[in-house]
Design a protein around this motif. Structure first.
Motif, short mmCIF file in Angstrom:
data_model
loop_
_atom_site.label_atom_id
_atom_site.label_comp_id
_atom_site.label_asym_id
_atom_site.label_seq_id
_atom_site.Cartn_x
_atom_site.Cartn_y
_atom_site.Cartn_z
N LEU A 12 95.82 -46.46 16.14
CA LEU A 12 97.26 -45.83 16.30
C LEU A 12 98.16 -46.86 16.25
O LEU A 12 99.04 -47.10 15.64
N HIS A 13 97.87 -47.85 17.16
CA HIS A 13 98.82 -49.07 17.48
C HIS A 13 98.94 -49.91 16.07
O HIS A 13 99.92 -50.41 15.76
N GLU A 14 97.75 -50.28 15.61
CA GLU A 14 97.68 -51.05 14.57
C GLU A 14 98.20 -50.37 13.22
O GLU A 14 99.14 -51.17 12.31
N VAL A 15 98.21 -49.28 13.01
CA VAL A 15 98.82 -48.43 11.83
C VAL A 15 100.48 -48.54 12.20
O VAL A 15 101.10 -48.83 11.09
N THR A 16 101.06 -48.28 13.35
CA THR A 16 102.29 -48.11 13.50
C THR A 16 102.92 -49.82 13.25
O THR A 16 103.89 -49.82 13.04
N ALA A 17 102.04 -50.61 13.71
CA ALA A 17 102.38 -51.91 13.57
C ALA A 17 102.49 -52.28 12.22
O ALA A 17 103.63 -53.00 11.86
N SER A 19 103.25 -50.27 9.89
CA SER A 19 104.45 -49.63 9.35
C SER A 19 105.82 -50.31 9.76
O SER A 19 106.67 -50.43 8.98
N ARG A 20 105.72 -50.50 11.02
CA ARG A 20 106.97 -51.32 11.48
C ARG A 20 107.39 -52.36 10.70
O ARG A 20 108.37 -52.64 10.34
N HIS A 21 106.12 -53.14 10.03
CA HIS A 21 106.56 -54.45 9.40
C HIS A 21 107.28 -54.14 7.93
O HIS A 21 108.12 -54.68 7.75
N TYR A 22 106.73 -52.95 7.60
CA TYR A 22 107.50 -52.44 6.37
C TYR A 22 108.97 -52.34 6.39
O TYR A 22 109.75 -52.64 5.56
N VAL A 23 109.23 -51.55 7.60
CA VAL A 23 110.53 -51.21 7.77
C VAL A 23 111.29 -52.31 8.33
O VAL A 23 112.51 -52.45 7.73
N ASP A 24 110.93 -53.14 9.13
CA ASP A 24 111.68 -54.54 9.64
C ASP A 24 111.92 -55.10 8.12
O ASP A 24 113.13 -55.86 8.22
N ARG A 25 111.17 -55.20 7.26
CA ARG A 25 111.55 -56.14 5.85
C ARG A 25 112.78 -55.56 5.21
O ARG A 25 113.49 -56.25 4.32
N LEU A 26 113.04 -54.41 5.67
CA LEU A 26 114.27 -53.54 4.79
C LEU A 26 115.54 -54.37 5.32
O LEU A 26 116.55 -54.17 4.85
N LEU A 58 109.64 -44.18 12.14
CA LEU A 58 110.37 -45.63 12.33
C LEU A 58 111.86 -45.54 11.61
O LEU A 58 112.06 -46.77 11.99
N GLY A 59 112.07 -44.81 11.16
CA GLY A 59 113.55 -44.90 10.64
C GLY A 59 113.85 -45.55 9.39
O GLY A 59 114.67 -46.03 9.09
N ALA A 60 112.97 -45.41 8.52
CA ALA A 60 112.92 -45.86 7.14
C ALA A 60 114.02 -45.31 6.08
O ALA A 60 114.45 -45.84 5.49
N VAL A 61 114.23 -44.00 6.24
CA VAL A 61 114.92 -43.10 5.75
C VAL A 61 116.44 -43.64 5.56
O VAL A 61 116.85 -43.63 4.38
#
Length: 705
Positions: A12-17, A19-26, A58-61
């Motif tokens: 779960l931690h790895e999936v979230t990490a 996903s977090r990477h995708y959001v950070d790049r925004l 994670l707040g991408a929207v």
């Protein structure tokens, strides 16, 4: 194998990490890296609901919406943001809720003002996905009054805008107000040309638009009848779309359009496009070789088409063995058991059914350890089994609503009465409602009441259904009970013994006028030629207060049936005398109020008939003789009123009071002579209506005897 041994929290931690990477790049300061981040995110979420849910959490929207709306964002970035948002919307209903909560709809609608067609199409595609979800409030399309006209203006931009916009309209047109808004903004003239678009998807969505616009809408339907598409009348375009070589979805939707136009009064029921095209097409949809969904839709639309028209019912009942064909709708199990030989849709594109996407599956009994997909399939099949039975009951109800021969045909279909009886206790409320509607339709037949209804003790499950059902079921069930309580129905006696009076009296206190009518109507039927014991029980259980409340009910139907009940209670002399001795004063008061108020001829006629019954009692007639005010009212209805029905009822009343062979008739005749009734009767012997003059002559003879 190494992955398999990881603890779940680590995964779960790895999936979230990730996903977090995708959001950070925004949030990268370099616009080019942001664009690449959005493109990578787009590729990561395709078909991956878990990834979609994580990105939303994670707040991408909000960030994607911000980038979409920024004028400093490049057109390519804004378009990619719309594409990713559209992909996120393709996930679960929770995803859609999150998107709507982030105000995605106003942001995308704003995006439609852009001059760039590719960006507009991306916004429309996302809007379409959001609006077709059942969790999206359709009202959001109508909040800003400039939106609908702008969407209409975009219709000519491309095939994609046509497909998405018409799909949005057909999903967001839910009320008469929505129909009016779309109609007033030129929906008909803007969408009609799309029916001959080279794109099947555009033609199909345009057709769906017309079906939701025309449903129960006379204004739209009357306009559609005169619309020309490429020189051809719209109804003829619909007829062509029902041809057997067209996809089933198109045939069905075109049949719906013509059905709705017909029901709204724009096309006659004997028009060839209904009798020779629409009705046969819908009957065809009920046959075995169609998918469950299509059979359900075909049967329900056919039931709606012919509901008010006995001629269409007769034609349908003799087309393609429809009555027997519907018996197949019950072949699917109502509980968890083997579901075999069901035609199903394969994994083809949504909304398009072609022969390649259809296959026949056999499922054996599903055990508890079965896979989630087979359990889902079973749920899906059970849902359809319910829908099939509901559709069959609806169609049988519609078929049998007028014609005695059709009703006989239905009840003679294999195990039909048993099926209806078991339908009354199904878990699905919709199936129960449809079953009781079917029963109600068949209960209009004297022959069926005397035979099938009696043989199957239908009244038992019906009584059970009446105990705690929602109002719409109660209305149908109590209507059926009214018919079962008619004097020639063998079910009347056992129903009486089952303690039904209390139940019916409680219905008369309902807030729903339909339930009050049915409660009092059933009591009226019950009181007809009933024993004294039953009548006393009705009066006791109803209570005089409630009886008089019903006599001042604002609903005319309730008032009429209450007067009918009172008239049935006050029949045969001992009954009249007994009821009048205990409730005479209040009854006379209620009669006075009704005769003095503004009521219809029918209401006043019933009321005068009640007076005539009272005048027929041995002791009850004294209540009339000692009430000069009431006698003057009767005189007024004999000559001061020109309606023959009222004159007849009032004359009956006087005739009963002066009848010779009864005690005290001389005194009554003398008093009424003094009050001028002999002159009135003499005048009525000259009446042009033969019934009235005969009745007056009969009364006059009492004075001459």
């Amino acid at each position: 194998r190494a992955m398999r041994n990881q603890p779940p929290w680590r995964l779960l931690h790895e999936v979230t990490a990730t996903s977090r990477h995708y959001v950070d790049r925004l949030f990268d300061p370099d616009p080019q890296k942001v664009l690449q981040g959005v493109i990578d995110m787009k590729n990561a979420v395709i078909g991956n609901n878990k990834q979609k849910a994580n990105l939303i959490v994670l707040g991408a929207v909000p960030r994607l919406l911000y980038l979409l709306q920024q004028s400093s964002s490049s057109l390519e970035l804004r378009t990619e943001c719309a594409v990713v948002l559209g992909s996120l919307a393709m996930g679960t209903e929770n995803n859609i809720k999150s998107l709507v909560d982030c105000h995605i709809i106003p942001a995308l609608l704003q995006g439609l003002l852009s001059p760039d067609l590719i960006f507009i199409e991306a916004c429309l595609r996302c809007l379409r996905t959001v609006f077709i979800s059942p969790v999206t409030p359709v009202q959001l399309l109508y909040t800003d009054p400039t939106v609908i006209p702008h969407l209409m203006s975009l219709l000519s931009s491309s095939q994609r805008t046509q497909e998405y916009i018409t799909q949005i309209f057909s999903h967001c047109c839910k009320t008469p107000e929505h129909q009016t808004v779309l109609f007033n903004h030129g929906a008909i003239q803007n969408i009609a040309p799309l029916l001959i678009s080279p794109s099947y998807k555009v033609r199909m969505q345009a057709l769906k638009c017309f079906s939701v616009l025309a449903y129960e809408n006379t204004q739209v339907s009357m306009t559609l009848v005169n619309v020309l598409v490429d020189g051809e009348l719209l109804s003829q375009v619909f007829v062509k779309m029902m041809q057997r070589d067209q996809p089933i979805e198109m045939q069905l939707t075109a049949a719906k359009c013509l059905t709705y136009m017909c029901r709204a009064g724009a096309i006659r029921t004997d028009d060839s496009c209904i009798v020779l095209k629409t009705l046969p097409c819908l009957v065809r949809m009920c046959s075995k070789e169609h998918l469950l969904e299509e059979r359900v839709e075909g049967a329900e639309t056919l039931a709606y088409l012919m509901e008010p028209d006995v001629e269409l019912q007769r034609i349908a009942s003799t087309t393609d063995h429809l009555v027997a064909m519907l018996a197949d709708y019950f072949k699917y199990p109502s509980s968890v058991s083997a579901i075999t030989d069901i035609k199903r849709v394969g994994r083809g594109p949504p909304g398009v059914v072609n022969s390649a996407t259809v296959h026949v599956l056999k499922i054996s009994l599903v055990s508890c350890s079965s896979s989630p997909s087979s359990r889902l399939q079973l749920d899906h099949d059970l849902k359809h089994a319910h829908e099939l039975r509901q559709a069959a009951f609806k169609l049988y109800a519609s078929l049998g609503s007028n014609d005695e021969d059709i009703r006989k045909k239905i009840t003679e279909t294999e195990n039909m009465m048993d099926r209806i009886v078991s339908g009354l206790s199904e878990s699905s409320i919709k199936v129960r409602l449809a079953a009781v509607r079917c029963l109600h339709s068949l209960s209009r037949s004297v022959q069926q009441l005397r035979t099938s209804f009696h043989d199957h003790a239908v009244w038992k499950p019906l009584m059970k259904l009446l105990q705690n059902a929602p109002d719409e079921v109660l209305v149908m069930a109590s209507s059926t009970l009214c018919n079962l309580l008619l004097e020639f129905s063998p079910s009347k006696e056992p129903i009486l013994e089952s303690g039904v009076i209390e139940l019916l009296c409680s219905l008369t206190q309902s807030d729903s006028p339909a339930l009050r009518v049915n409660g009092i109507w059933a009591l009226m039927n019950m009181a007809f030629q009933a024993d004294q014991k039953v009548k006393v029980e009705i009066v006791r259980c109803l209570g005089t207060e409630q009886l008089f409340r019903l006599l001042s009910d604002p609903d005319t139907n309730v008032l009429m049936k209450t007067l009918g009940l009172l008239r049935n209670l006050l029949s045969t002399r001992p009954h009249i005398d007994q009821i009048m001795s205990s409730h005479g004063k209040q009854i006379m008061q209620a009669v006075t109020l009704i005769l003095e108020a503004e009521h219809s001829i029918e209401v006043k006629e019933q009321t005068l008939c009640i007076l005539a019954n009272i005048a027929d009692g041995n002791t009850a007639k004294e209540l009339l003789m000692t009430n000069d005010d009431m006698l003057q009212k009767v005189k007024y209805y004999m000559v001061g009123h020109s309606n023959v029905k009222l004159q007849l009822a009032a004359t009956f009343c006087i005739s009963n009071l002066i009848w010779n062979e009864e005690d005290g008739s001389q005194e009554r005749q003398d008093k009424l002579r003094e009050m001028g009734f002999v002159d009135v009767l003499h005048k009525l012997t000259q009446a042009s209506d033969p019934n009235l003059s005969d009745r007056a002559k009969t009364a006059m003879q009492q004075y001459l005897a």
